[in-house]
Design a protein around this motif. Structure first.
Motif, PDB file in Angstrom:
ATOM      1  N   THR A  98      -8.578   6.207  -1.195  1.00 42.57           N
ATOM      2  CA  THR A  98      -7.580   5.618  -2.086  1.00 42.57           C
ATOM      3  C   THR A  98      -6.714   4.600  -1.345  1.00 42.57           C
ATOM      4  O   THR A  98      -6.467   3.503  -1.852  1.00 42.57           O
ATOM      5  N   ALA A  99      -6.259   4.955  -0.159  1.00 47.11           N
ATOM      6  CA  ALA A  99      -5.448   4.031   0.632  1.00 47.11           C
ATOM      7  C   ALA A  99      -6.236   2.771   0.982  1.00 47.11           C
ATOM      8  O   ALA A  99      -5.695   1.657   0.931  1.00 47.11           O
ATOM      9  N   SER A 144       0.825  -1.207   0.000  1.00 44.60           N
ATOM     10  CA  SER A 144       0.000   0.000   0.000  1.00 44.60           C
ATOM     11  C   SER A 144       0.858   1.255   0.000  1.00 44.60           C
ATOM     12  O   SER A 144       0.563   2.229  -0.697  1.00 44.60           O
ATOM     13  N   TYR A 181       0.683   3.922  -3.140  1.00 45.68           N
ATOM     14  CA  TYR A 181      -0.174   5.069  -2.838  1.00 45.68           C
ATOM     15  C   TYR A 181       0.125   6.268  -3.743  1.00 45.68           C
ATOM     16  O   TYR A 181      -0.771   6.795  -4.406  1.00 45.68           O
ATOM     17  N   ILE A 229      -6.532   0.586  -2.194  1.00 39.37           N
ATOM     18  CA  ILE A 229      -5.258  -0.074  -2.486  1.00 39.37           C
ATOM     19  C   ILE A 229      -5.041  -1.234  -1.525  1.00 39.37           C
ATOM     20  O   ILE A 229      -4.631  -2.329  -1.925  1.00 39.37           O
TER      21      ILE A 229
END
Length: 129
Positions: free
Chosen positions: A74-75, A48, A52, A78
């Motif tokens: 988003t994190a 991750s 990122y 992922i």
């Protein structure tokens, strides 16, 4: 970042040492299962962390503004994708993992659904603002 990679290598070495000391035919030791969970966490975290910034650049995701949760979402996405990939790879490496297959599978399922729960809590909290 270097610290996470060094600790990953250390846990891999410790995992192999514990595995070699264990006799064949016995159940997997609790320490071995805990180390497998820690290794799964490290794999997800490092993956991750490495993905990122490229994902933020490729998809042109902005984190400017008050109460902007784009970076968090988003994190989380992922993290879930990496957990899903490891889960799929785990299913193909069933014989290689042996008695740790169930532990790794359960850990990755938890890592897959944990961000969903956290995002629901964060969105609920943000709705009060």
């Amino acid at each position: 970042m270097a610290g996470w990679i060094i600790s990953l290598v250390g846990f891999i070495i410790l995992f192999n040492v514990v595995g070699k000391q264990q006799r064949k035919g016995k159940n997997v030791l609790t320490i071995h299962k805990i180390l497998a969970c820690i290794l799964c966490f490290h794999i997800n975290w490092i993956g991750s962390l490495l993905l990122y910034e490229p994902v933020m650049e490729v998809f042109d995701i902005s984190t400017d503004g008050f109460m902007n949760m784009n970076g968090l979402v988003t994190a989380a996405v992922i993290w879930m994708v990496i957990a899903l990939i490891v889960l799929v790879v785990t299913s193909y490496a069933k014989e290689l993992l042996g008695p740790l297959y169930g532990t790794v599978r359960t850990t990755q399922k938890i890592f897959l659904f944990l961000p969903i729960i956290l995002l629901i809590v964060f969105f609920f909290a943000a709705s009060f603002k």
